[in-house]
Write a protein that holds these residues in place. Structure first.
Motif, PDB file in Angstrom:
ATOM      1  N   ILE A 126     -68.398   1.012   7.528  1.00  0.00           N
ATOM      2  CA  ILE A 126     -68.395   2.330   6.888  1.00  0.00           C
ATOM      3  C   ILE A 126     -67.503   2.314   5.655  1.00  0.00           C
ATOM      4  N   VAL A 145     -70.558   9.702  -0.691  1.00  0.00           N
ATOM      5  CA  VAL A 145     -69.737   9.272   0.441  1.00  0.00           C
ATOM      6  C   VAL A 145     -68.829  10.369   0.983  1.00  0.00           C
ATOM      7  N   ASN A 189     -69.149  13.514   2.292  1.00  0.00           N
ATOM      8  CA  ASN A 189     -69.427  14.140   3.593  1.00  0.00           C
ATOM      9  C   ASN A 189     -69.183  13.175   4.745  1.00  0.00           C
ATOM     10  N   ASP A 190     -69.642  11.943   4.603  1.00  0.00           N
ATOM     11  CA  ASP A 190     -69.468  10.962   5.668  1.00  0.00           C
ATOM     12  C   ASP A 190     -67.995  10.654   5.886  1.00  0.00           C
ATOM     13  N   SER A 197     -66.221  13.406   7.735  1.00  0.00           N
ATOM     14  CA  SER A 197     -66.523  13.329   9.159  1.00  0.00           C
ATOM     15  C   SER A 197     -65.727  12.207   9.831  1.00  0.00           C
ATOM     16  N   GLN A 198     -65.639  11.067   9.168  1.00  0.00           N
ATOM     17  CA  GLN A 198     -64.947   9.927   9.760  1.00  0.00           C
ATOM     18  C   GLN A 198     -63.438  10.145   9.855  1.00  0.00           C
TER      19      GLN A 198
END
Length: 261
Positions: free
Chosen positions: A160, A176, A178-179, A182-183
């Motif tokens: 990731i 990148v 939003n991801d 979340s991470q």
């Protein structure tokens, strides 16, 4: 046969999910998959199956499980011909296959590591696309599975991060954010994710949000660990405040359109 462990444990024959029987029978096969082609002794299999307190019938049950699994994963094998996948080898058994999604995943991540971003990105997308949930599913909490589950989960986070780095390198920070948000929620103490998120926000023209992100992770680390953030996060905050040239996105790598005559 395709052995899938990056989520619920299953075996597929083309598009068909193979029936593997009950929990202990399935556990035998999962335990052999984890061994990656190495022999697992019958003593180890029994100890893992029964958590150190096997019944007197454990060995006989193990032989039945193996026999049933062989029929399930090699349905076309004719009677009295040697098995090709689940093989008896002293002092136990091994699964002789490389058709495991975890192996493909690790190979793709390793292959992407030394490639330029435009080549690394599709490999990382393919690798992450293999994931369906917690590795080994129902067995993820078993003592014999925990180390491998943690290893694969860590490698996924590395993938990731490398994917985010590739997109940033290609001038696509919006892709990148939003991801990464979340991470960082799922892995709040992983500083590299916060670093990448702050940089993506900065390169998207959101300097104030980038600084707020760095302040948030500083507070979180101090509260939970009693420590200051690592030098990379501190250096990034200084660079953002100074609008350092080193934070500028790389030049667009897209080739110009050909001139039409």
């Amino acid at each position: 046969m395709d052995f899938r462990v990056l989520g619920p444990f299953e075996v597929r024959d083309a598009d068909t999910v193979v029936s593997l029987g009950g929990p202990r029978q399935r556990a035998v096969l999962a335990r052999l998959v984890i061994a990656v082609g190495a022999v697992v002794s019958t003593d180890t299999l029994i100890d893992d199956l029964y958590q150190g307190t096997p019944p007197a019938t454990a060995l006989a049950s193990l032989h039945v499980y193996v026999s049933n699994l062989r029929r399930a994963i090699e349905p076309g094998r004719t009677p009295r011909t040697p098995p090709q996948l689940l093989i008896a080898r002293r002092p136990g058994y091994l699964l002789d296959t490389s058709d495991v999604d975890a192996l493909r995943f690790a190979a793709l991540v390793a292959d992407a590591e030394h490639r330029p971003s435009e080549q690394a990105l599709p490999r990382l997308d393919e690798a992450l696309g293999l994931w369906r949930g917690t590795p080994y599913g129902e067995f993820s909490g078993e003592l014999w599975a925990v180390t491998e589950v943690n290893r694969l989960s860590e490698l996924r986070l590395v993938a990731i991060e490398r994917r985010a780095e590739a997109l940033l390198d290609l001038g696509r920070p919006q892709a990148v954010i939003n991801d990464l948000e979340s991470q960082t929620t799922r892995h709040p103490l992983r500083e590299r994710l916060w670093w990448l998120l702050a940089l993506a926000l900065y390169r998207s023209g959101r300097q104030a949000d980038a600084l707020a992100t760095l302040r948030r992770v500083r507070k979180l680390i101090v509260q939970q660990l009693g420590l200051d953030p690592g030098p990379e996060l501190q250096s990034l905050e200084d660079d953002i405040l100074q609008q350092a040239h080193s934070l500028t996105a790389p030049a667009n790598r897209v080739s110009p359109a050909p001139t039409v005559l």
